[in-house]
Motif scaffolding. Structure first.
Motif, short mmCIF file in Angstrom:
data_model
loop_
_atom_site.label_atom_id
_atom_site.label_comp_id
_atom_site.label_asym_id
_atom_site.label_seq_id
_atom_site.Cartn_x
_atom_site.Cartn_y
_atom_site.Cartn_z
N LEU A 65 -2.54 -38.49 10.54
CA LEU A 65 -2.11 -37.97 9.97
C LEU A 65 -2.33 -36.61 9.89
N LEU A 66 -3.51 -36.37 10.64
CA LEU A 66 -4.25 -34.80 11.61
C LEU A 66 -3.23 -34.84 12.48
N ALA A 67 -2.86 -35.34 13.52
CA ALA A 67 -2.10 -34.77 14.25
C ALA A 67 -0.38 -34.29 13.95
N LEU A 68 0.37 -35.33 13.29
CA LEU A 68 1.00 -35.20 12.54
C LEU A 68 1.21 -34.22 11.58
N ARG A 69 0.62 -34.12 10.86
CA ARG A 69 1.53 -33.16 9.53
C ARG A 69 -0.08 -32.40 9.78
N GLN A 70 -1.08 -32.28 10.01
CA GLN A 70 -1.42 -30.71 10.38
C GLN A 70 -1.73 -30.21 9.02
N PRO A 71 -2.41 -30.74 8.31
CA PRO A 71 -2.52 -30.89 6.42
C PRO A 71 -3.75 -29.14 6.48
N VAL A 72 -3.56 -28.50 5.65
CA VAL A 72 -4.60 -27.92 5.28
C VAL A 72 -5.14 -27.85 3.72
N ASP B 179 -6.54 -28.72 0.58
CA ASP B 179 -7.29 -29.95 -0.29
C ASP B 179 -6.09 -30.73 0.10
N ASP B 180 -5.07 -31.01 1.44
CA ASP B 180 -5.92 -32.82 1.79
C ASP B 180 -5.76 -32.56 2.83
N LEU B 181 -6.83 -31.35 3.83
CA LEU B 181 -7.38 -31.79 4.69
C LEU B 181 -8.51 -31.82 4.51
N ARG B 182 -9.43 -31.38 3.05
CA ARG B 182 -10.49 -32.38 3.07
C ARG B 182 -10.09 -33.46 2.74
N HIS B 183 -9.15 -33.87 2.58
CA HIS B 183 -9.46 -35.52 1.83
C HIS B 183 -9.16 -36.27 2.83
N VAL B 184 -8.55 -35.88 3.80
CA VAL B 184 -8.37 -36.73 5.63
C VAL B 184 -9.58 -36.67 5.94
N ILE B 185 -9.97 -35.16 6.02
CA ILE B 185 -12.27 -35.51 6.79
C ILE B 185 -12.78 -36.19 5.58
N GLN B 186 -12.99 -36.60 4.22
CA GLN B 186 -13.61 -37.12 3.60
C GLN B 186 -13.26 -38.57 3.82
#
Length: 239
Positions: free
Chosen positions: A73-80, A82-89
Motif C-alpha cells: 500500500l505504501l509503495a503503490l498508493r503513497q498515502p498521506v 490520515d491514510d498514512l497514519r492508519h497504514v503505519i498503525q
C-alpha cells in the motif's frame, strides 16, 4: 476519465479495509492464545499449553501478511495524512500483536514445567493478573476495530493496575523462595510468567497509543503510568 479519481479512492478504501480486517483477525488469534495460555497455567493443562505453542507460527505468518500488504500500500498508493497514519498503525500494531503471541507461547512453555512440579504455590494472584491483562488486551483490540480514542485512553490508564499487581506477585514469590529452597525452581518460572503477562499489558498499551495517534493525529502524554519497581525491591533485599 471523470470517474477515474473516484475509482482510485474507492479502491484504496477497499485496500485499507482489507488491512484493517487482517489486523482484526490477527488480534483474535492473539486474544485466544493469551486466554488459552492463562487457562493452561491455572488448570495445569499441558495439552492446551502445547496447542498454544503449536499455533504460534500462525500468528507469525499473519504478521508477515500484514507487513506485506502494508508495504505494498505504501509503495503503490503513497498515502498521506490520515491514510498514512492508519497504514503505519497497522504495521506497528501487527508487530505488537506478534510479540504478544510470543509471550503467550512462553507462558505456555513454562506452564508445562510448572504442571510437572509438586509445588502447591497459590496461583490466585497470577490468575487475577491474567484476567486483567486479557481485559486490557481485548479493549485495545476493540479500540483498533472501533477507532475509539476514549477506549484507547482507558487502556493506557489501566496499565497501572497490571503493574501494581505484578509488583505484589513478585514480592510474594520472593517470599516463597526465601521460606523454602524447594520453591526456587517453580517460583522462578512463575516470575517469568508474571513478567510475560506484564509485557503483554505493555504491548496492549502500545496498541492503544498507536490507535489514538492514528485517529487523532496527536500523541498521548509521553509519561504513562508505569510502576515496575522489582529491581528496586531486589536491591533492597541484597543490602
Amino acid at each position: 476519465m471523470p470517474n477515474e479519481p473516484k475509482h482510485i479512492v474507492s479502491s484504496f478504501e477497499a485496500d485499507l479495509k482489507r488491512l484493517h480486517d487482517m489486523i482484526s483477525a490477527m488480534g483474535g488469534l492473539v486474544e485466544r492464545a493469551v486466554a488459552d495460555a492463562s487457562t493452561a497455567l491455572i488448570q495445569r493443562d499441558t495439552e492446551l499449553a502445547a496447542r498454544v505453542i503449536e499455533h504460534d507460527p500462525k500468528i507469525n505468518a499473519e504478521q508477515l501478511a500484514v507487513e506485506q500488504t502494508a508495504v505494498k500500500l505504501l509503495a503503490l498508493r503513497q498515502p498521506v495524512a490520515d491514510d498514512l497514519r492508519h497504514v503505519i498503525q497497522a504495521l506497528k500494531v501487527a508487530t505488537d500483536l506478534e510479540r504478544i503471541g510470543d509471550y503467550a507461547a512462553n507462558i505456555a512453555k513454562r506452564s508445562i514445567v510448572i504442571s510437572q512440579t509438586a509445588s502447591h504455590i497459590a496461583l490466585s494472584g497470577l490468575a487475577q493478573m491474567a484476567s486483567l491483562v486479557q481485559q486490557n488486551l481485548k479493549l485495545a483490540i476493540d479500540t483498533v476495530g472501533e477507532s475509539d480514542p476514549q477506549k484507547a485512553i482507558s487502556v493506557w490508564r489501566a496499565d497501572q493496575m497490571i503493574d501494581d499487581l505484578y509488583n505484589t506477585i513478585f514480592r510474594e514469590l520472593i517470599t516463597y523462595m526465601m521460606e523454602d529452597a524447594r520453591n526456587i525452581t517453580p517460583c522462578t518460572h512463575l516470575m517469568f510468567i508474571a513478567k510475560n503477562l506484564e509485557r503483554i499489558g505493555d504491548h496492549a498499551t502500545n496498541i492503544a497509543e498507536l490507535t489514538y495517534y492514528a485517529i487523532t493525529g496527536e500523541n498521548l502524554p509521553d509519561f504513562r503510568p508505569k510502576a515496575d519497581n522489582t529491581s528496586t525491591y531486589i536491591h533492597t533485599l541484597n543490602q
